[in-house]
Design a protein around this motif. Structure first.
Motif, PDB file in Angstrom:
ATOM      1  N   ASP A 291      33.168  31.043  -3.499  1.00 27.10           N
ATOM      2  CA  ASP A 291      34.576  31.114  -3.108  1.00 27.10           C
ATOM      3  C   ASP A 291      34.764  32.435  -2.384  1.00 27.10           C
ATOM      4  O   ASP A 291      34.448  33.493  -2.949  1.00 27.10           O
ATOM      5  N   THR A 292      35.256  32.384  -1.167  1.00 23.64           N
ATOM      6  CA  THR A 292      35.565  33.626  -0.451  1.00 23.64           C
ATOM      7  C   THR A 292      36.581  33.349   0.641  1.00 23.64           C
ATOM      8  O   THR A 292      36.626  32.248   1.195  1.00 23.64           O
ATOM      9  N   THR A 293      37.410  34.366   0.899  1.00 25.08           N
ATOM     10  CA  THR A 293      38.344  34.249   2.028  1.00 25.08           C
ATOM     11  C   THR A 293      37.886  35.164   3.157  1.00 25.08           C
ATOM     12  O   THR A 293      38.508  35.195   4.217  1.00 25.08           O
TER      13      THR A 293
ATOM     14  N   VAL B 237      35.680  36.704   6.256  1.00 26.29           N
ATOM     15  CA  VAL B 237      34.900  36.170   7.380  1.00 26.29           C
ATOM     16  C   VAL B 237      33.463  36.636   7.149  1.00 26.29           C
ATOM     17  O   VAL B 237      33.216  37.830   6.937  1.00 26.29           O
ATOM     18  N   LEU B 238      32.545  35.697   7.125  1.00 25.02           N
ATOM     19  CA  LEU B 238      31.172  36.067   6.784  1.00 25.02           C
ATOM     20  C   LEU B 238      30.464  36.728   7.962  1.00 25.02           C
ATOM     21  O   LEU B 238      30.653  36.315   9.113  1.00 25.02           O
ATOM     22  N   PRO B 239      29.636  37.735   7.656  1.00 30.75           N
ATOM     23  CA  PRO B 239      28.834  38.340   8.725  1.00 30.75           C
ATOM     24  C   PRO B 239      27.690  37.423   9.099  1.00 30.75           C
ATOM     25  O   PRO B 239      27.483  36.382   8.473  1.00 30.75           O
ATOM     26  N   ARG B 240      26.922  37.805  10.093  1.00 35.14           N
ATOM     27  CA  ARG B 240      25.695  37.051  10.417  1.00 35.14           C
ATOM     28  C   ARG B 240      24.722  37.198   9.276  1.00 35.14           C
ATOM     29  O   ARG B 240      24.451  38.309   8.830  1.00 35.14           O
ATOM     30  N   LEU B 241      24.219  36.097   8.779  1.00 36.85           N
ATOM     31  CA  LEU B 241      23.324  36.140   7.614  1.00 36.85           C
ATOM     32  C   LEU B 241      21.984  35.513   7.994  1.00 36.85           C
ATOM     33  O   LEU B 241      21.945  34.411   8.539  1.00 36.85           O
TER      34      LEU B 241
ATOM     35  N   VAL C 265      25.940  40.877  -0.782  1.00 38.06           N
ATOM     36  CA  VAL C 265      26.335  42.037  -1.584  1.00 38.06           C
ATOM     37  C   VAL C 265      26.346  43.288  -0.701  1.00 38.06           C
ATOM     38  O   VAL C 265      27.308  44.063  -0.699  1.00 38.06           O
ATOM     39  N   THR C 266      25.290  43.464   0.081  1.00 36.75           N
ATOM     40  CA  THR C 266      25.185  44.646   0.950  1.00 36.75           C
ATOM     41  C   THR C 266      26.346  44.695   1.937  1.00 36.75           C
ATOM     42  O   THR C 266      26.895  45.761   2.220  1.00 36.75           O
ATOM     43  N   ALA C 267      26.741  43.524   2.450  1.00 36.58           N
ATOM     44  CA  ALA C 267      27.818  43.472   3.443  1.00 36.58           C
ATOM     45  C   ALA C 267      29.197  43.605   2.790  1.00 36.58           C
ATOM     46  O   ALA C 267      30.215  43.627   3.472  1.00 36.58           O
ATOM     47  N   GLY C 268      29.232  43.681   1.460  1.00 37.61           N
ATOM     48  CA  GLY C 268      30.500  43.865   0.762  1.00 37.61           C
ATOM     49  C   GLY C 268      31.403  42.637   0.796  1.00 37.61           C
ATOM     50  O   GLY C 268      32.630  42.744   0.678  1.00 37.61           O
ATOM     51  N   VAL C 269      30.817  41.472   0.952  1.00 39.76           N
ATOM     52  CA  VAL C 269      31.630  40.241   0.967  1.00 39.76           C
ATOM     53  C   VAL C 269      32.249  40.039  -0.419  1.00 39.76           C
ATOM     54  O   VAL C 269      31.563  40.173  -1.434  1.00 39.76           O
ATOM     55  N   ASP C 270      33.528  39.756  -0.435  1.00 38.48           N
ATOM     56  CA  ASP C 270      34.230  39.536  -1.699  1.00 38.48           C
ATOM     57  C   ASP C 270      34.080  38.054  -2.061  1.00 38.48           C
ATOM     58  O   ASP C 270      34.689  37.201  -1.425  1.00 38.48           O
ATOM     59  N   PHE C 271      33.239  37.760  -3.052  1.00 39.24           N
ATOM     60  CA  PHE C 271      33.038  36.351  -3.402  1.00 39.24           C
ATOM     61  C   PHE C 271      33.114  36.138  -4.903  1.00 39.24           C
ATOM     62  O   PHE C 271      33.006  37.077  -5.696  1.00 39.24           O
ATOM     63  N   ALA C 272      33.313  34.894  -5.284  1.00 40.18           N
ATOM     64  CA  ALA C 272      33.371  34.524  -6.705  1.00 40.18           C
ATOM     65  C   ALA C 272      32.684  33.176  -6.884  1.00 40.18           C
ATOM     66  O   ALA C 272      32.485  32.428  -5.921  1.00 40.18           O
TER      67      ALA C 272
END
Ligand SMILES: Nc1ncnc2c1ncn2[C@@H]1O[C@H](COP(=O)(O)OP(=O)(O)OP(=O)(O)O)[C@@H](O)[C@H]1O
Length: 303
Positions: free
Chosen positions: A226-228, A230-234, A262-269
């Protein structure tokens, strides 16, 4: 040495084409997994190889000859998908009854011990749990010291512990030189046991290769979160889906993907990682056949 062979085998049931020009060789010492969804034709293929049914066209061989000859069938062991045990017979009596058909059966205690049934020798089969019955049905395939064993979905209905115990029994038979052809719906089961996997779908052989090679095609993982953000290039992501408020990433390297999130600081659950389903695997394999290797969204599946 080839112990079982299907050569351009087709089998029809009325209008249903259950097998469509199937080729399969099983050599001595192999442990082969037959993988496919419901109705793919796995059980039909086994029934032809063990001589219960005859092909509509093509040729089936067991030990180089007709599978319907009793002398050949005495050298195999079979656990069909469904078995019935006489409910009033005790486990030991069932083993003795089946043993009586073979010249040099495995001693009862040894067989029951190998399949974790030693404590149940005096139990009437009608009083066994479904999983215990299944273990007995599989054990009976080994009673006549077969050279080649056919197991149709051997671990269906078993809990994790029983499944692993059964896998150990199959592995030790194989380690002692036995040959096994087993069917399964589970990639996990095939991976745990087999070196070679034959993927079958709609009566056709879609792939016949090492487990590693098939894994390479179907080995993607689905990482859901779950995340709102915008995802970086992975790296390694070969497909992205958004459904029911969840984001699903299809990746060839789930560990690396999680590190990058985690490194990109994405806020996820609610992170969840699971293997691709068999359906997804089949899409990948049939996709490789008909187009190129692609995931759902047309992205290349293999890195
Ligand atoms: N005796 C039969 N009469 C009519 N159709 C049959 C018969 N046996 C099998 N079929 C059909 O042949 C096809 C292949 O069935 P089969 O049982 O071999 O598949 P399977 O891969 O073993 O499936 P499952 O994983 O569900 O056991 C299916 O469409 C099935 O309905």
């Amino acid at each position: 040495m080839i112990l079982a062979r299907a050569d351009q085998v087709t089998r029809r049931f009325g209008d249903v084409l259950a097998l469509d020009h199937v080729d399969l060789d099983v050599s001595s010492g192999e442990l082969v997994g037959l993988l496919g969804p419901n109705g793919a034709g796995k059980s039909t293929l086994l029934s032809l190889l063990v001589g219960i049914r005859r092909p509509t066209s093509g040729r089936v061989e067991l030990f180089g000859g007709d599978p319907r000859e009793p002398a050949r069938r005495q050298r195999i062991g079979v656990t069909p998908q469904e078995t019935g045990l006489p409910p009033t017979l005790r486990v030991g009596e069932v083993v003795d009854f089946v043993s009586a058909h073979y010249p040099d059966p495995v001693p009862r205690a040894e067989l029951l011990d190998r399949f974790g049934l030693a404590d149940l020798a005096k139990r009437q089969t009608g009083g066994m749990s479904g999983g215990q019955k299944r273990r007995l049905a599989v054990a009976l395939a080994f009673v006549g010291r077969p050279q080649l064993v056919f197991l149709d979905e051997p671990t269906t209905g078993l809990d994790v512990e029983a499944r692993h115990a059964l896998w150990d029994g199959i592995r030790s038979f194989h380690a002692e030189g036995g040959t096994v052809l087993l069917t399964s719906h589970y990639l996990e089961e095939i991976e745990a046991l087999a070196q070679r996997v034959v993927v079958i779908g709609q009566g056709r052989v879609l792939a016949d290769d090492t487990v590693e090679a098939i894994r390479g095609v179907v080995g993607a993982r689905r990482v859901s979160l779950d995340t709102t953000d915008v995802l970086p290039r992975l790296a390694g992501v070969v497909g992205v889906e958004r459904a029911d408020g969840r984001t699903h990433l299809l990746t060839t390297d789930a560990d690396q993907l999680v590190r990058e999130l985690v490194t990109a600081g994405v806020d996820f659950a609610n992170l969840e990682i699971r293997p691709t389903s068999l359906e997804e695997a089949f899409l990948a394999i049939t996709g490789r056949d008909e187009r190129s290797t692609t995931a759902h969204d047309g992205q290349p599946l293999a890195a």
